[in-house]
Design an enzyme around this catalytic site. Sequence first.
Site, short mmCIF file in Angstrom:
data_model
loop_
_atom_site.label_atom_id
_atom_site.label_comp_id
_atom_site.label_asym_id
_atom_site.label_seq_id
_atom_site.Cartn_x
_atom_site.Cartn_y
_atom_site.Cartn_z
CD GLU A 184 -20.99 -14.88 -23.86
OE1 GLU A 184 -21.24 -15.86 -24.33
OE2 GLU A 184 -21.43 -13.91 -24.21
CG HIS B 58 -23.82 -10.50 -26.03
ND1 HIS B 58 -22.72 -9.98 -26.93
CD2 HIS B 58 -23.49 -11.98 -26.07
CE1 HIS B 58 -22.15 -11.04 -27.46
NE2 HIS B 58 -22.72 -12.28 -26.77
C1 PEP Z 1 -21.28 -14.97 -27.60
O1 PEP Z 1 -20.97 -13.99 -28.16
O2 PEP Z 1 -22.25 -15.11 -26.80
C2 PEP Z 1 -20.71 -16.21 -27.80
C3 PEP Z 1 -21.06 -17.12 -27.03
O3 PEP Z 1 -20.02 -16.33 -28.91
P1 PEP Z 1 -19.02 -17.65 -29.58
O4 PEP Z 1 -19.47 -18.85 -29.09
O5 PEP Z 1 -19.01 -17.35 -31.10
O6 PEP Z 1 -17.65 -16.89 -29.16
#
Ligand code: PEP
Length: 255
Positions: A167, A97
């Site tokens: 992400e 992450h």
């Molecule tokens: C994350 O940090 O894995 C995430 C999906 O956060 P958010 O949905 O709060 O952006």
Amino acid sequence: MTKKLVIANWKMNPASGKEAETLFTDVENGLTLLKKTEVIICVPFLYLNILKSANRQTKKIILGAQNVFYEEKGAFTGEISPLMLDNLGIKYVILGHSERRALGETNLDINKKIKSALSFGLIPIVCVGDKERDENHEYFNFVKIQVEECLNGVKKDLLGKIIIAYEPVWALSTTEGRKDATPVDSREMVIFIRKILTDKFGVNTKLPRIIYGGSVNEKNALEFLTNGGVEGVLVGGASLNPEKFLEIISIAEKI
Ligand code: PEP
């Protein structure tokens, strides 16, 4: 038909086991029988046992962890091993992450963790993502290096077990000055990641499932799930609100 994945990342929340139970139960009670969606909730280590032994792990929700070390046992103070997760009956674990990378975790560390987790039959949810977008599209190269280095030496026949979460760090709900990512941003990167994987592992290899994460909520989930080129979503902030999280699950279930 492969099921859509809706994965929660509670991060370092909530503050007590009692609150964790309440949050978990609120989601569990709000769920109907799911036919098209797999719901995984990744919680702090401390709550895995509480939620398990409180017998909360029904067929509706699967529990996951947010990290794991690569060694099996020994002198590694503060770490949790894949053997421990396996012995607890935990199958899913978030690895790499961006918040752990920001604390110093490298692609090499993540690579060791992925290979070790796989060897214990755990399913790694591997996070990759650009920190910023630049006009020269260098961010593609940034993600390429992450994918290649994190998956180096992974056995071809285990690759398909992995879940990759794209992400973009700049789109996370907690990033200062954040921007919204679009389903097109997601789709473009998913195609790119598939190409990297095919180049690295060959065309006849079963590829990981790819999901999107970054400020997914009940308002944009449909867009990402239908136009983002992904097989699911990773939800941070919105997963701490049972109503919002249940709404995202019901959207995935209806697609
Ligand atoms: C994350 O940090 O894995 C995430 C999906 O956060 P958010 O949905 O709060 O952006």
